[in-house]
Write an enzyme that holds these catalytic residues in place. Structure first.
Site, PDB file in Angstrom:
ATOM      1  N   MET A  30       0.909  -1.191   0.179  1.00  0.00           N
ATOM      2  CA  MET A  30      -0.040  -0.083  -0.045  1.00  0.00           C
ATOM      3  C   MET A  30       0.748   1.273  -0.077  1.00  0.00           C
ATOM      4  O   MET A  30       0.487   2.382   0.479  1.00  0.00           O
ATOM      5  CB  MET A  30      -0.887   0.006   1.281  1.00  0.00           C
ATOM      6  CG  MET A  30      -1.996  -1.292   1.204  1.00  0.00           C
ATOM      7  SD  MET A  30      -3.290  -1.160   2.071  1.00  0.00           S
ATOM      8  CE  MET A  30      -2.725  -0.866   3.661  1.00  0.00           C
ATOM      9  N   LEU A  33       6.586   3.284   1.405  1.00  0.00           N
ATOM     10  CA  LEU A  33       7.540   1.785   1.300  1.00  0.00           C
ATOM     11  C   LEU A  33       9.000   2.094   2.356  1.00  0.00           C
ATOM     12  O   LEU A  33       9.085   3.424   2.460  1.00  0.00           O
ATOM     13  CB  LEU A  33       8.361   1.798  -0.169  1.00  0.00           C
ATOM     14  CG  LEU A  33       7.213   1.247  -1.081  1.00  0.00           C
ATOM     15  CD1 LEU A  33       8.006   0.885  -2.314  1.00  0.00           C
ATOM     16  CD2 LEU A  33       6.239   0.340  -0.810  1.00  0.00           C
ATOM     17  N   GLY A  36      11.467  -2.782   5.360  1.00  0.00           N
ATOM     18  CA  GLY A  36      10.810  -3.917   5.266  1.00  0.00           C
ATOM     19  C   GLY A  36      10.080  -4.359   3.882  1.00  0.00           C
ATOM     20  O   GLY A  36      10.261  -5.447   3.496  1.00  0.00           O
ATOM     21  N   HIS A  37       9.500  -3.445   3.133  1.00  0.00           N
ATOM     22  CA  HIS A  37       9.046  -3.503   1.780  1.00  0.00           C
ATOM     23  C   HIS A  37      10.098  -4.080   1.101  1.00  0.00           C
ATOM     24  O   HIS A  37      10.306  -4.893   0.080  1.00  0.00           O
ATOM     25  CB  HIS A  37       8.428  -2.248   1.093  1.00  0.00           C
ATOM     26  CG  HIS A  37       7.306  -2.020   1.834  1.00  0.00           C
ATOM     27  ND1 HIS A  37       7.219  -1.136   2.694  1.00  0.00           N
ATOM     28  CD2 HIS A  37       5.871  -2.520   1.777  1.00  0.00           C
ATOM     29  CE1 HIS A  37       5.928  -0.899   3.197  1.00  0.00           C
ATOM     30  NE2 HIS A  37       5.208  -1.921   2.642  1.00  0.00           N
ATOM     31  N   GLY A 150       5.165 -10.019   4.170  1.00  0.00           N
ATOM     32  CA  GLY A 150       5.898  -9.907   5.463  1.00  0.00           C
ATOM     33  C   GLY A 150       5.220 -10.675   6.489  1.00  0.00           C
ATOM     34  O   GLY A 150       4.096 -10.481   6.603  1.00  0.00           O
ATOM     35  N   GLU A 151       6.007 -11.176   7.533  1.00  0.00           N
ATOM     36  CA  GLU A 151       5.514 -11.641   8.555  1.00  0.00           C
ATOM     37  C   GLU A 151       5.069 -10.857   9.883  1.00  0.00           C
ATOM     38  O   GLU A 151       4.560 -11.298  10.666  1.00  0.00           O
ATOM     39  CB  GLU A 151       6.497 -12.831   9.160  1.00  0.00           C
ATOM     40  CG  GLU A 151       6.722 -14.169   8.451  1.00  0.00           C
ATOM     41  CD  GLU A 151       7.715 -15.041   8.992  1.00  0.00           C
ATOM     42  OE1 GLU A 151       8.334 -14.500  10.000  1.00  0.00           O
ATOM     43  OE2 GLU A 151       7.803 -16.147   8.412  1.00  0.00           O
ATOM     44  N   ASP A 153       2.514  -8.797   9.232  1.00  0.00           N
ATOM     45  CA  ASP A 153       1.162  -9.215   9.165  1.00  0.00           C
ATOM     46  C   ASP A 153       0.963 -10.506   8.953  1.00  0.00           C
ATOM     47  O   ASP A 153       0.760 -11.308   8.037  1.00  0.00           O
ATOM     48  CB  ASP A 153       0.641  -8.511   8.112  1.00  0.00           C
ATOM     49  CG  ASP A 153       0.810  -6.910   8.140  1.00  0.00           C
ATOM     50  OD1 ASP A 153      -0.104  -6.482   8.936  1.00  0.00           O
ATOM     51  OD2 ASP A 153       1.683  -6.475   7.440  1.00  0.00           O
ATOM     52  N   SER A 188       6.938  -0.366   9.752  1.00  0.00           N
ATOM     53  CA  SER A 188       5.645  -0.320   9.346  1.00  0.00           C
ATOM     54  C   SER A 188       5.555   1.211   8.652  1.00  0.00           C
ATOM     55  O   SER A 188       6.161   2.094   9.015  1.00  0.00           O
ATOM     56  CB  SER A 188       4.625  -0.259  10.475  1.00  0.00           C
ATOM     57  OG  SER A 188       3.182   0.206  10.186  1.00  0.00           O
ATOM     58  N   ARG A 190       3.193   2.797   9.046  1.00  0.00           N
ATOM     59  CA  ARG A 190       2.472   3.850  10.188  1.00  0.00           C
ATOM     60  C   ARG A 190       3.326   4.481  10.989  1.00  0.00           C
ATOM     61  O   ARG A 190       3.099   5.375  11.508  1.00  0.00           O
ATOM     62  CB  ARG A 190       1.274   2.900  10.794  1.00  0.00           C
ATOM     63  CG  ARG A 190       0.112   2.578  10.093  1.00  0.00           C
ATOM     64  CD  ARG A 190      -0.742   1.781  11.171  1.00  0.00           C
ATOM     65  NE  ARG A 190      -1.974   1.771  10.303  1.00  0.00           N
ATOM     66  CZ  ARG A 190      -2.398   0.695   9.626  1.00  0.00           C
ATOM     67  NH1 ARG A 190      -1.628  -0.370   9.303  1.00  0.00           N
ATOM     68  NH2 ARG A 190      -3.793   0.404   9.001  1.00  0.00           N
TER      69      ARG A 190
HETATM   70  O1  PAF Z   1       0.156  -5.519   3.657  1.00  0.00           O
HETATM   71  C1  PAF Z   1      -0.385  -4.890   2.733  1.00  0.00           C
HETATM   72  O2  PAF Z   1       0.151  -3.522   2.594  1.00  0.00           O
HETATM   73  C2  PAF Z   1      -1.767  -4.965   2.377  1.00  0.00           C
HETATM   74  O3  PAF Z   1      -2.590  -5.387   3.220  1.00  0.00           O
HETATM   75  C3  PAF Z   1      -1.738  -5.679   1.014  1.00  0.00           C
HETATM   76  C4  PAF Z   1      -1.263  -7.192   1.040  1.00  0.00           C
HETATM   77  C5  PAF Z   1      -0.928  -4.883   0.077  1.00  0.00           C
HETATM   78  C6  PAF Z   1      -3.248  -5.723   0.524  1.00  0.00           C
HETATM   79  O4  PAF Z   1      -3.858  -4.165   0.290  1.00  0.00           O
END
Ligand code: PAF
Length: 283
Positions: A30, A33, A36-37, A150-151, A153, A188, A190
């Site tokens: 989303m 970035l 982690g991404h 990622g773990e 989530d 994150s 956030r």
């Molecule tokens: O983990 C996220 O960033 C979101 O939940 C995802 C998997 C991109 C779905 O919108």
């Protein structure tokens, strides 16, 4: 770097690139970035010829309009960051809501076999139907061989594996370890909304999880949960939403420790209105 906003153009490009030995990696995000991404993208680059990174803040997975409105959107910076990894083997898909949902922005209803009833599912109504819906749409558009999550989530990762099983999409779903700030705070998108002092204070979340892991060797889960609750009682910054020790396969809360099972501890806390989650493997 190629940046597509239309699925038709993205699909045309992918089908032009693909050959019989070609492997396509996919990292759905989303945006906003962070390292982690980037670790997910690096894992995808190591295992595939081409990597699609989607950047789409998916409205159907937000139960809280304020969270959706304040979710950071930083497309230009995101592209620049991805360019530091590769300008040629990464393709960005940054669609509009319309390109994904057309005129009806609805969530499909899924039965994830009970995974959706725990933790995030309890506290964020409809969240996992929204996640399942968008990831299914994206898998159908991108048609990746491998997709990386990622773990941090962890529940989402289990849900997506289940969605793939239910829908029989042929995608290999790969979980990657949590990336952390030097102080232990899980990375994150956030975190951008926390001040420097708040970020320092938020190191407590991982410290508590590490203590939980230690305690899990000799204390029972009820005592551990009570101890975690007291760590947040009257805390000036945090409000604990949930703490749960669960079986790491079906995510059902532990009743009695079974030596043949693996467990994880999960936590969600609010730092003011910023919701932070984290988890740790216990055995
Ligand atoms: O983990 C996220 O960033 C979101 O939940 C995802 C998997 C991109 C779905 O919108």
């Amino acid at each position: 770097m190629r940046v597509y906003t239309s699925k038709a153009e993205l699909c045309a490009f992918i089908s032009k690139e693909s050959t019989s030995t070609f492997s396509l990696g996919f990292v759905p995000t989303m945006g906003a970035l962070h390292a982690g991404h980037l670790s997910l993208v690096n894992a995808a680059l190591a295992q595939n010829n081409l990597v699609v990174v989607s950047i789409f803040v998916n409205p159907t997975q937000f139960d809280n309009p304020n969270d959706l409105n304040t979710y950071p959107r930083t497309l230009e910076e995101d592209i620049q960051l991805l360019e530091t990894l590769s300008k040629t083997t990464i393709v960005v898909y940054a669609p509009s809501i319309d390109d994904i949902y057309g005129s009806e922005m609805d969530s499909e209803r899924f039965d994830f076999g009970g995974l959706e009833l725990q933790m995030e599912g309890k506290f964020r109504t409809g969240h996992f139907d929204g996640v399942g819906t968008i990831v299914k749409h994206l898998f159908e558009i991108v048609k990746p061989d491998n997709a990386y999550f990622g773990e941090k989530d962890f529940q989402q990762l289990q849900i997506i594996k289940k969605m793939v099983e239910i829908t029989q999409l042929s995608v290999n779903v790969i979980g990657c370890p949590i990336e952390r700030e030097p102080n232990g705070l899980a990375m994150s998108s956030r975190n951008i909304r926390l001040s420097i002092e708040e970020k320092e204070t938020a190191a407590l979340i991982y410290k508590i999880l590490q203590s939980v892991k230690e305690k899990f060797r000799y204390e029972n889960h009820t005592d551990i949960s009570n101890w975690v609750t007291t760590q947040f009682t009257n805390h000036p910054l945090f409000e604990l939403e949930y703490f749960q020790i669960s079986d790491s396969i079906n995510l059902v809360p532990i009743q009695q420790k079974n030596q043949s099972k693996t467990y994880r501890a999960f936590i969600a806390v609010f730092a003011r209105d910023v919701r932070l989650i984290d988890n740790i493997a216990l055995n």
